[in-house]
Write a protein that holds these residues in place. Structure first.
Motif, mmCIF file in Angstrom:
data_model
loop_
_atom_site.group_PDB
_atom_site.id
_atom_site.type_symbol
_atom_site.label_atom_id
_atom_site.label_comp_id
_atom_site.label_asym_id
_atom_site.label_seq_id
_atom_site.Cartn_x
_atom_site.Cartn_y
_atom_site.Cartn_z
ATOM 1 N N LEU A 50 49.457 -31.309 -1.748
ATOM 2 C CA LEU A 50 47.943 -31.335 -1.971
ATOM 3 C C LEU A 50 47.630 -32.088 -3.390
ATOM 4 N N ALA A 51 47.034 -33.126 -3.540
ATOM 5 C CA ALA A 51 46.679 -33.753 -4.937
ATOM 6 C C ALA A 51 45.096 -33.296 -5.546
ATOM 7 N N ILE A 52 45.101 -33.050 -6.446
ATOM 8 C CA ILE A 52 43.676 -32.802 -7.172
ATOM 9 C C ILE A 52 43.619 -34.035 -8.202
ATOM 10 N N SER A 53 42.420 -34.756 -7.991
ATOM 11 C CA SER A 53 42.144 -35.846 -8.990
ATOM 12 C C SER A 53 40.693 -36.179 -8.982
ATOM 13 N N LEU A 54 40.195 -36.989 -9.911
ATOM 14 C CA LEU A 54 39.090 -37.414 -9.869
ATOM 15 C C LEU A 54 39.130 -38.934 -9.813
ATOM 16 N N ALA A 55 37.981 -39.441 -9.454
ATOM 17 C CA ALA A 55 38.157 -41.118 -9.185
ATOM 18 C C ALA A 55 38.569 -41.676 -10.378
ATOM 19 N N ALA A 56 39.155 -42.632 -10.583
ATOM 20 C CA ALA A 56 39.631 -43.561 -11.753
ATOM 21 C C ALA A 56 39.071 -44.635 -11.877
ATOM 22 N N VAL A 57 38.472 -45.171 -10.461
ATOM 23 C CA VAL A 57 38.264 -46.316 -10.495
ATOM 24 C C VAL A 57 36.936 -46.808 -10.234
ATOM 25 N N THR A 58 36.254 -46.093 -9.108
ATOM 26 C CA THR A 58 34.711 -46.377 -8.782
ATOM 27 C C THR A 58 34.277 -44.914 -8.776
ATOM 28 N N THR A 59 33.109 -44.677 -9.067
ATOM 29 C CA THR A 59 32.253 -43.397 -9.055
ATOM 30 C C THR A 59 31.006 -43.969 -8.400
ATOM 31 N N VAL A 60 30.427 -42.861 -7.802
ATOM 32 C CA VAL A 60 29.168 -42.940 -7.253
ATOM 33 C C VAL A 60 28.232 -41.782 -7.862
ATOM 34 N N ALA A 61 27.011 -41.834 -7.594
ATOM 35 C CA ALA A 61 26.084 -40.916 -7.953
ATOM 36 C C ALA A 61 26.266 -39.672 -7.263
ATOM 37 N N ALA A 62 25.751 -38.571 -7.723
ATOM 38 C CA ALA A 62 25.668 -37.360 -7.297
ATOM 39 C C ALA A 62 26.113 -37.023 -5.616
ATOM 40 N N ALA A 63 26.907 -36.417 -5.131
ATOM 41 C CA ALA A 63 27.376 -36.333 -3.704
ATOM 42 C C ALA A 63 26.730 -35.072 -3.261
ATOM 43 N N GLY A 64 25.394 -34.867 -3.586
ATOM 44 C CA GLY A 64 24.748 -33.839 -2.785
ATOM 45 C C GLY A 64 25.252 -32.275 -3.341
ATOM 46 N N PRO A 65 24.909 -31.264 -2.609
ATOM 47 C CA PRO A 65 24.980 -29.926 -2.856
ATOM 48 C C PRO A 65 26.439 -29.458 -3.365
ATOM 49 N N ILE A 66 26.602 -28.519 -4.153
ATOM 50 C CA ILE A 66 27.866 -28.241 -4.583
ATOM 51 C C ILE A 66 28.780 -27.692 -3.505
ATOM 52 N N GLU A 67 28.199 -27.095 -2.597
ATOM 53 C CA GLU A 67 29.210 -26.870 -1.386
ATOM 54 C C GLU A 67 29.709 -27.995 -0.565
ATOM 55 N N ASP A 68 28.639 -29.118 -0.627
ATOM 56 C CA ASP A 68 29.231 -30.321 0.184
ATOM 57 C C ASP A 68 30.359 -31.116 -0.678
ATOM 58 N N GLN A 69 30.119 -30.975 -2.061
ATOM 59 C CA GLN A 69 31.379 -31.817 -2.958
ATOM 60 C C GLN A 69 32.483 -31.192 -2.488
ATOM 61 N N ILE A 70 32.514 -29.700 -2.720
ATOM 62 C CA ILE A 70 33.757 -28.850 -2.656
ATOM 63 C C ILE A 70 34.329 -29.305 -1.218
ATOM 64 N N ARG A 71 33.497 -29.221 -0.218
ATOM 65 C CA ARG A 71 34.128 -29.338 1.340
ATOM 66 C C ARG A 71 34.564 -30.833 1.330
ATOM 67 N N PHE A 72 33.782 -31.858 0.902
ATOM 68 C CA PHE A 72 34.467 -33.346 1.058
ATOM 69 C C PHE A 72 35.779 -33.356 0.327
ATOM 70 N N ARG A 73 35.795 -33.047 -0.851
ATOM 71 C CA ARG A 73 37.141 -32.872 -1.810
ATOM 72 C C ARG A 73 38.002 -32.259 -1.279
ATOM 73 N N GLN A 74 37.879 -30.974 -0.630
ATOM 74 C CA GLN A 74 39.043 -30.311 0.212
ATOM 75 C C GLN A 74 39.372 -31.178 1.466
ATOM 76 N N SER A 75 38.587 -31.944 2.073
ATOM 77 C CA SER A 75 38.859 -32.586 3.170
ATOM 78 C C SER A 75 39.685 -33.784 2.549
ATOM 79 N N ALA A 76 39.285 -34.527 1.675
ATOM 80 C CA ALA A 76 40.198 -35.489 0.990
ATOM 81 C C ALA A 76 41.377 -35.100 0.784
ATOM 82 N N TYR A 77 41.656 -33.946 0.120
ATOM 83 C CA TYR A 77 43.106 -33.844 -0.392
ATOM 84 C C TYR A 77 44.040 -33.093 0.732
ATOM 85 N N SER A 78 43.164 -32.539 1.925
ATOM 86 C CA SER A 78 43.944 -32.135 2.986
ATOM 87 C C SER A 78 44.295 -33.136 3.853
ATOM 88 N N PHE A 79 43.418 -34.394 3.953
ATOM 89 C CA PHE A 79 43.809 -35.466 4.689
ATOM 90 C C PHE A 79 44.892 -36.231 3.647
#
Lengths: 153, 153
Positions: free
Chosen positions: A7-36
């Motif tokens: 599993l990798a933990i990182s943040l975007a190095a190249v592109t960033t976008v504005a706030a990605a919604g509630p804290i729980e959504d951000q955590i779920r999306f990043r857990q999904s990204a690293y799980s994938f």
């Protein structure tokens, strides 16, 4: 599969976008990204490290492209303030240190992005030894970030 | 975000790999894949449909590339026998019909893959109207599969 390793933990190095919604959504999306990502690193590890007789060039390219596309997708938007606490699919393992060491977090993110994009490029060549070497470098960037910013399982 | 609208269910149309581990892992990985897709379709929807003034070409390209890379990653390996029952991050919503209509499942998967790869290509062009039109086509493929093979929330 060694998920801690994969599993990798990182943040975007190249592109960033504005706030990605509630804290729980951000955590779920990043857990999904690293799980994938971990599914795809698992496929590469199997074909390149553990069972090279099963190596399939197209499958490794697809997996490496998937990892690179996640790395390039702007994951930094999923690390908003306060997301070191909260539950997505499960409680986050992000350490508060992540927000206290932004330069180090950025450095590790860029390392991960670079390694992922290099792997996608090298996978195209079909040189198993070169792919294995670059996969090792990518794995090191995963571990680097885990060691600094991820609570142990 | 309309997650029912955004989440896609498909199987790999292009590459497949051997069994992807226990049923729970397959379900968790595919839930991760579609959740990650939904984050990226959400970004595109915001910039292309809801708030076109916020359109950022590079961010939309990155999001479209991410969706296409997931679509091309061999998701079919995550639809092993028995995975219409079980819990990954949450209980699966895959209907048993998925396994009874393999030709229809494959047709929908190919539709999704084609639409995702077309979107990635069109995003490069930066023509907002063309991106919006293709994003609509992609969304239709998500809904098509949901209607046939996904239990309602």
């Amino acid at each position: 599969m060694n998920r801690t390793f994969l599993l990798a933990i990182s943040l975007a190095a190249v592109t960033t976008v504005a706030a990605a919604g509630p804290i729980e959504d951000q955590i779920r999306f990043r857990q999904s990204a690293y799980s994938f990502i971990s599914w795809n690193t698992g496929k590469i590890k199997k074909q390149v490290v553990d069972q090279p007789a099963t190596y399939n060039k197209e499958q490794v390219i697809a997996a490496a492209n998937a990892i690179a596309a996640v790395a390039n997708s702007g994951l930094g938007a999923l690390y908003g303030a306060g997301t070191d606490q909260g539950t997505g699919w499960k409680p986050t393992q992000l350490k508060p240190e992540f927000f206290k060491q932004p330069d180090e977090a950025r450095r590790l993110a860029i390392e991960f992005n670079t390694a992922a994009n290099d792997l996608a490029r090298i996978a195209q060549g079909g040189d198993l030894a070169a792919i294995k070497a670059q996969f090792g470098k990518l794995s090191e960037t995963c571990k680097g970030c885990h060691n600094s910013f991820r609570q142990r399982d």
